[in-house]
Design a protein around this motif. Structure first.
Motif, PDB file in Angstrom:
ATOM      1  N   MET A 156     -24.561 -18.729 -17.205  1.00 15.29           N
ATOM      2  CA  MET A 156     -25.946 -18.356 -16.903  1.00 15.29           C
ATOM      3  C   MET A 156     -26.210 -18.580 -15.414  1.00 15.29           C
ATOM      4  O   MET A 156     -27.029 -17.898 -14.808  1.00 15.29           O
ATOM      5  CB  MET A 156     -26.927 -19.206 -17.717  1.00 15.29           C
ATOM      6  CG  MET A 156     -26.981 -18.884 -19.187  1.00 15.29           C
ATOM      7  SD  MET A 156     -27.683 -17.272 -19.541  1.00 15.29           S
ATOM      8  CE  MET A 156     -29.437 -17.616 -19.472  1.00 15.29           C
ATOM      9  N   HIS A 165     -38.654  -9.587 -24.648  1.00 15.98           N
ATOM     10  CA  HIS A 165     -37.377  -8.865 -24.732  1.00 15.98           C
ATOM     11  C   HIS A 165     -36.229  -9.799 -24.394  1.00 15.98           C
ATOM     12  O   HIS A 165     -36.362 -10.670 -23.530  1.00 15.98           O
ATOM     13  CB  HIS A 165     -37.396  -7.673 -23.773  1.00 15.98           C
ATOM     14  CG  HIS A 165     -36.302  -6.679 -24.045  1.00 15.98           C
ATOM     15  ND1 HIS A 165     -35.024  -6.874 -23.616  1.00 15.98           N
ATOM     16  CD2 HIS A 165     -36.298  -5.489 -24.699  1.00 15.98           C
ATOM     17  CE1 HIS A 165     -34.271  -5.845 -24.000  1.00 15.98           C
ATOM     18  NE2 HIS A 165     -35.036  -4.997 -24.663  1.00 15.98           N
ATOM     19  N   LEU A 166     -35.108  -9.588 -25.085  1.00 17.21           N
ATOM     20  CA  LEU A 166     -33.915 -10.424 -24.877  1.00 17.21           C
ATOM     21  C   LEU A 166     -33.545 -10.554 -23.392  1.00 17.21           C
ATOM     22  O   LEU A 166     -33.217 -11.639 -22.914  1.00 17.21           O
ATOM     23  CB  LEU A 166     -32.750  -9.804 -25.667  1.00 17.21           C
ATOM     24  CG  LEU A 166     -31.372 -10.431 -25.524  1.00 17.21           C
ATOM     25  CD1 LEU A 166     -31.346 -11.841 -26.071  1.00 17.21           C
ATOM     26  CD2 LEU A 166     -30.325  -9.599 -26.252  1.00 17.21           C
ATOM     27  N   LEU A 167     -33.625  -9.430 -22.680  1.00 15.56           N
ATOM     28  CA  LEU A 167     -33.242  -9.448 -21.257  1.00 15.56           C
ATOM     29  C   LEU A 167     -34.220 -10.264 -20.424  1.00 15.56           C
ATOM     30  O   LEU A 167     -33.841 -10.978 -19.509  1.00 15.56           O
ATOM     31  CB  LEU A 167     -33.196  -8.019 -20.719  1.00 15.56           C
ATOM     32  CG  LEU A 167     -31.959  -7.246 -21.133  1.00 15.56           C
ATOM     33  CD1 LEU A 167     -32.209  -5.764 -21.009  1.00 15.56           C
ATOM     34  CD2 LEU A 167     -30.770  -7.655 -20.293  1.00 15.56           C
ATOM     35  N   ARG A 168     -35.495 -10.136 -20.764  1.00 10.53           N
ATOM     36  CA  ARG A 168     -36.522 -10.867 -20.021  1.00 10.53           C
ATOM     37  C   ARG A 168     -36.391 -12.371 -20.308  1.00 10.53           C
ATOM     38  O   ARG A 168     -36.485 -13.194 -19.407  1.00 10.53           O
ATOM     39  CB  ARG A 168     -37.911 -10.366 -20.455  1.00 10.53           C
ATOM     40  CG  ARG A 168     -38.959 -10.493 -19.387  1.00 10.53           C
ATOM     41  CD  ARG A 168     -40.183  -9.751 -19.816  1.00 10.53           C
ATOM     42  NE  ARG A 168     -40.017  -8.315 -19.677  1.00 10.53           N
ATOM     43  CZ  ARG A 168     -40.814  -7.548 -18.958  1.00 10.53           C
ATOM     44  NH1 ARG A 168     -41.822  -8.074 -18.307  1.00 10.53           N
ATOM     45  NH2 ARG A 168     -40.624  -6.260 -18.888  1.00 10.53           N
ATOM     46  N   LEU A 169     -36.112 -12.675 -21.581  1.00 12.15           N
ATOM     47  CA  LEU A 169     -35.923 -14.081 -21.969  1.00 12.15           C
ATOM     48  C   LEU A 169     -34.741 -14.673 -21.210  1.00 12.15           C
ATOM     49  O   LEU A 169     -34.787 -15.806 -20.722  1.00 12.15           O
ATOM     50  CB  LEU A 169     -35.680 -14.173 -23.487  1.00 12.15           C
ATOM     51  CG  LEU A 169     -35.455 -15.582 -24.043  1.00 12.15           C
ATOM     52  CD1 LEU A 169     -36.719 -16.419 -23.919  1.00 12.15           C
ATOM     53  CD2 LEU A 169     -35.014 -15.534 -25.500  1.00 12.15           C
ATOM     54  N   ASP A 170     -33.694 -13.862 -21.093  1.00 13.01           N
ATOM     55  CA  ASP A 170     -32.494 -14.288 -20.362  1.00 13.01           C
ATOM     56  C   ASP A 170     -32.842 -14.623 -18.916  1.00 13.01           C
ATOM     57  O   ASP A 170     -32.460 -15.659 -18.383  1.00 13.01           O
ATOM     58  CB  ASP A 170     -31.472 -13.143 -20.420  1.00 13.01           C
ATOM     59  CG  ASP A 170     -30.247 -13.397 -19.566  1.00 13.01           C
ATOM     60  OD1 ASP A 170     -29.453 -14.258 -19.960  1.00 13.01           O
ATOM     61  OD2 ASP A 170     -30.098 -12.751 -18.519  1.00 13.01           O
ATOM     62  N   SER A 171     -33.627 -13.731 -18.310  1.00  9.03           N
ATOM     63  CA  SER A 171     -34.007 -13.928 -16.912  1.00  9.03           C
ATOM     64  C   SER A 171     -34.868 -15.180 -16.746  1.00  9.03           C
ATOM     65  O   SER A 171     -34.629 -16.003 -15.849  1.00  9.03           O
ATOM     66  CB  SER A 171     -34.756 -12.683 -16.439  1.00  9.03           C
ATOM     67  OG  SER A 171     -35.302 -12.898 -15.199  1.00  9.03           O
ATOM     68  N   ARG A 190     -32.845 -18.370 -17.119  1.00  8.45           N
ATOM     69  CA  ARG A 190     -32.089 -18.719 -15.904  1.00  8.45           C
ATOM     70  C   ARG A 190     -32.975 -19.450 -14.895  1.00  8.45           C
ATOM     71  O   ARG A 190     -32.582 -20.465 -14.323  1.00  8.45           O
ATOM     72  CB  ARG A 190     -31.564 -17.457 -15.224  1.00  8.45           C
ATOM     73  CG  ARG A 190     -30.319 -16.917 -15.851  1.00  8.45           C
ATOM     74  CD  ARG A 190     -30.033 -15.526 -15.320  1.00  8.45           C
ATOM     75  NE  ARG A 190     -29.207 -14.807 -16.245  1.00  8.45           N
ATOM     76  CZ  ARG A 190     -27.935 -14.506 -16.019  1.00  8.45           C
ATOM     77  NH1 ARG A 190     -27.372 -14.847 -14.907  1.00  8.45           N
ATOM     78  NH2 ARG A 190     -27.229 -13.856 -16.917  1.00  8.45           N
ATOM     79  N   ILE A 191     -34.186 -18.910 -14.704  1.00  9.38           N
ATOM     80  CA  ILE A 191     -35.109 -19.560 -13.759  1.00  9.38           C
ATOM     81  C   ILE A 191     -35.418 -20.977 -14.251  1.00  9.38           C
ATOM     82  O   ILE A 191     -35.386 -21.938 -13.494  1.00  9.38           O
ATOM     83  CB  ILE A 191     -36.424 -18.762 -13.615  1.00  9.38           C
ATOM     84  CG1 ILE A 191     -36.136 -17.339 -13.143  1.00  9.38           C
ATOM     85  CG2 ILE A 191     -37.376 -19.436 -12.632  1.00  9.38           C
ATOM     86  CD1 ILE A 191     -37.315 -16.396 -13.247  1.00  9.38           C
ATOM     87  N   PRO A 227     -28.651 -20.751 -24.523  1.00 10.62           N
ATOM     88  CA  PRO A 227     -29.308 -21.035 -23.245  1.00 10.62           C
ATOM     89  C   PRO A 227     -30.686 -21.691 -23.396  1.00 10.62           C
ATOM     90  O   PRO A 227     -31.031 -22.593 -22.631  1.00 10.62           O
ATOM     91  CB  PRO A 227     -29.421 -19.657 -22.601  1.00 10.62           C
ATOM     92  CG  PRO A 227     -28.290 -18.894 -23.182  1.00 10.62           C
ATOM     93  CD  PRO A 227     -28.141 -19.385 -24.585  1.00 10.62           C
ATOM     94  N   VAL A 228     -31.465 -21.262 -24.393  1.00 13.49           N
ATOM     95  CA  VAL A 228     -32.803 -21.848 -24.560  1.00 13.49           C
ATOM     96  C   VAL A 228     -32.709 -23.316 -24.997  1.00 13.49           C
ATOM     97  O   VAL A 228     -33.428 -24.175 -24.467  1.00 13.49           O
ATOM     98  CB  VAL A 228     -33.671 -21.027 -25.555  1.00 13.49           C
ATOM     99  CG1 VAL A 228     -35.006 -21.695 -25.782  1.00 13.49           C
ATOM    100  CG2 VAL A 228     -33.868 -19.614 -25.042  1.00 13.49           C
TER     101      VAL A 228
END
Lengths: 217, 349
Positions: B35, B158-164, B167-168, B248-249
């Motif tokens: 990540m 959204h999965l992609l937004r959650l991913d982003s 990371r932050i 990751p969460v």
């Protein structure tokens, strides 16, 4: 990072939505195409066949593009494999829809009047299974908790399609109207091909339910 | 000067080993699951460990000083060396070792050797905190896990937004965790040298004042950072893909819970605030970041219904509370004897 998301992430979100739209459309065109063929509307059928061919290559390109972006920008490393697996199997649905219409176009099977409604119903159930599995895939990305609702619907439509397929095949083989054995086999073949769309939708749904469990935090 | 550097070297070695091992507690899952890039993690981790050590390292170090004021540089060298060897040895044995427990044992060893009375109240405060910190971390993780679950499920993100966002989040809590680690654990590395610090207070350009202790902590912080850059990648890859399989969460929740735990036991500001409000203050004690992480993972296991609860790991932690300080104390005692009688060095006043 938020700025980063606005460009690459949003673009990819759009690409995935676009891909899923195409899978749904493929299911609808497939249904319309079979209906047109069975009802003897050859011109409309050929248009549907052309449309699905374009759609298939289009969906392939989008899927490749998504794969490329996911790896290049190192996005969702944890669920990348699952997402790509999901998109690949969804792409198989589009491929099969196209292949079935292609076989109708090449082999021009002769559909007797008494089997028409069964063929149309079978295509409709397969198309519905596709529609529900795409809804499930959308939920996988946004609302993991309701994926199982859609998976159940896919199972339902696949089961219904199995029943109609069996009914159609029995009708074909018991019929005195169809005299040639080869004609009966031909009917069986197309019934199986149309039902295969719902079978593939069901196997995608199976994967989806596993991915959904894995994605729960 | 050369003598000073030599005597500080054991503390710096301990710092290096702390950086090599404990950075993985903060950034392990993020780097192991790709990540966050290792270089980004190492840079953030190093910078914030140093800031934490210099700005807020005094509180927890003070408690160690209460336990035993090691007053000769040669003695401090042996105390830090005994702790470092214990850590190295226990790490090789695959036990979740804590630098804090090793240094406390070594200080007690010095107390015995120098016939200084060990303050029982300080010792019980420290040992009590060791038991309390994984528990507190587990409670935090349990709560945060439920909050994160509700947020993720209700926001329909959204999965992609959650991913982003994850990371932050991992970067921010990673920075906070590094700060807390530096503040809480610098005492382990440099605390024993405080009473024999060879440095003088300096003021840079009339603006920055660095006390001799802060200079010592800066040096220790740099040693930790060096450990992060040179050796922690290997440990991070093991943590990320091996022992604890976290999403990751959940990794975010674990780092947040354990960082807050470390912060609570290091924050002078919070300590003063609670005291001024006549509330029971949280003792400022160096705790183990590894055990805080294990506590947090246990908290998440409980939140998920108690599946995968690793009792073996819990047993190892409790064993570490006793075995690490005892081993370290014995080692320190023997080494002090040699330093005094073989190398003819004064190890206590």
């Amino acid at each position: 990072m938020p700025k980063f998301f606005n460009s690459k992430g949003k673009q990819l979100e759009g690409d995935i939505d676009g891909f899923l739209d195409r899978v749904t459309t493929a299911g609808l065109i497939f249904h319309e195409g079979v209906k047109a063929y069975v009802n003897g509307k050859r011109d409309k059928f050929e248009r549907n066949y052309q449309d699905i061919t374009t759609l298939e290559s289009n969906a392939d390109n989008i899927r490749r593009d998504i794969k490329h972006k996911l790896y290049t920008y190192m996005l969702i490393p944890e669920s990348r494999g699952d997402v790509l697996g999901l998109l690949e199997t969804l792409d198989d649905i589009v491929d099969i829809c196209e292949k079935v219409l292609e076989q109708f176009s090449i082999e021009t099977p002769e559909i007797p009047e008494f089997l028409r409604s069964d063929f149309i119903e079978l295509a409709e159930l397969s198309s519905k299974a596709v529609e529900e599995v795409v809804k499930g895939a959308r939920a996988f990305f946004r609302e993991i908790g309701i994926v199982s609702d859609y998976v159940n619907k896919v199972h339902f439509y696949e089961h219904e399609a199995d029943d109609v397929e069996e009914h159609l095949k029995r009708n074909a083989f018991n019929s005195k109207e169809i005299t040639r054995f080869s004609h009966k086999v031909h009917m069986r073949y197309f019934a199986e091909k149309i039902a295969e769309v719902s079978d593939v939708a069901e196997s995608v749904a199976e994967r989806l339910s596993v991915y959904a469990i894995k994605r729960r935090i | 000067m050369l003598t000073i550097i030599f005597f500080l070297s054991s503390g710096l070695f301990l710092g290096w080993s702390l950086g090599a091992n404990d950075a993985a507690n903060i950034f392990g899952t993020a780097v192991g699951t790709k990540m966050i890039k290792f270089k980004t993690a190492a840079l953030i981790c190093s910078v914030f460990i140093i800031i934490g050590a210099v700005v807020s390292g005094a509180g927890a170090s003070h408690t160690l000083g209460e336990l035993g004021a090691v007053n000769q540089l040669a003695g401090a060298f042996i105390v830090a060396l005994a702790a470092a060897i214990t850590v190295l040895w226990m790490t090789k044995a695959g036990l979740p070792v804590s630098t804090s427990q090793a240094i406390v044992g070594a200080i007690i060893g010095w107390n015995f050797f120098s016939q200084t009375v060990t303050s029982i109240s300080s010792l019980s405060k420290i040992v009590g905190t060791w038991i309390f910190s994984p528990l507190l971390s587990a409670i935090f993780a349990f709560l945060f896990f439920h909050i994160a679950k509700i947020i993720v499920e209700r926001s329909k993100i959204h999965l992609l937004r959650l991913d982003s966002y994850t990371r932050i989040g991992l970067l921010i809590v990673g920075a906070f965790g590094s700060y807390s680690l530096g503040a809480n654990n610098i005492g382990n590395v440099m605390g024993v040298f405080i009473n024999s610090s060879p440095f003088q207070d300096i003021t840079l350009a009339g603006l920055f004042h660095l006390s001799s202790i802060q200079q010592l902590f800066l040096l220790g912080g740099i040693a930790i950072a060096f450990g992060v850059f040179t050796y922690s990648k290997k440990v991070m890859m093991t943590v990320g893909s091996g022992i604890f399989k976290l999403s990751p969460v959940t990794a975010f929740v674990v780092v947040l819970a354990s960082s807050i735990t470390l912060f609570l036991f290091a924050s002078q500001g919070l300590h003063n605030l609670l005291t001024s409000l006549h509330l029971p203050a949280i003792p400022l004690v160096p705790v183990s970041s590894s055990q805080a992480v294990v506590g947090a993972v246990m908290g998440i296991s409980l939140a998920k219904g108690g599946r995968n609860l690793n009792f073996k790991k819990l047993g190892q932690i409790s064993m570490g509370w006793v075995a690490t300080p005892v081993a370290s104390a014995i080692l320190a005692y023997i080494a002090l004897f040699f330093m005094q009688n073989v190398f003819m060095q004064i190890v206590f006043k």
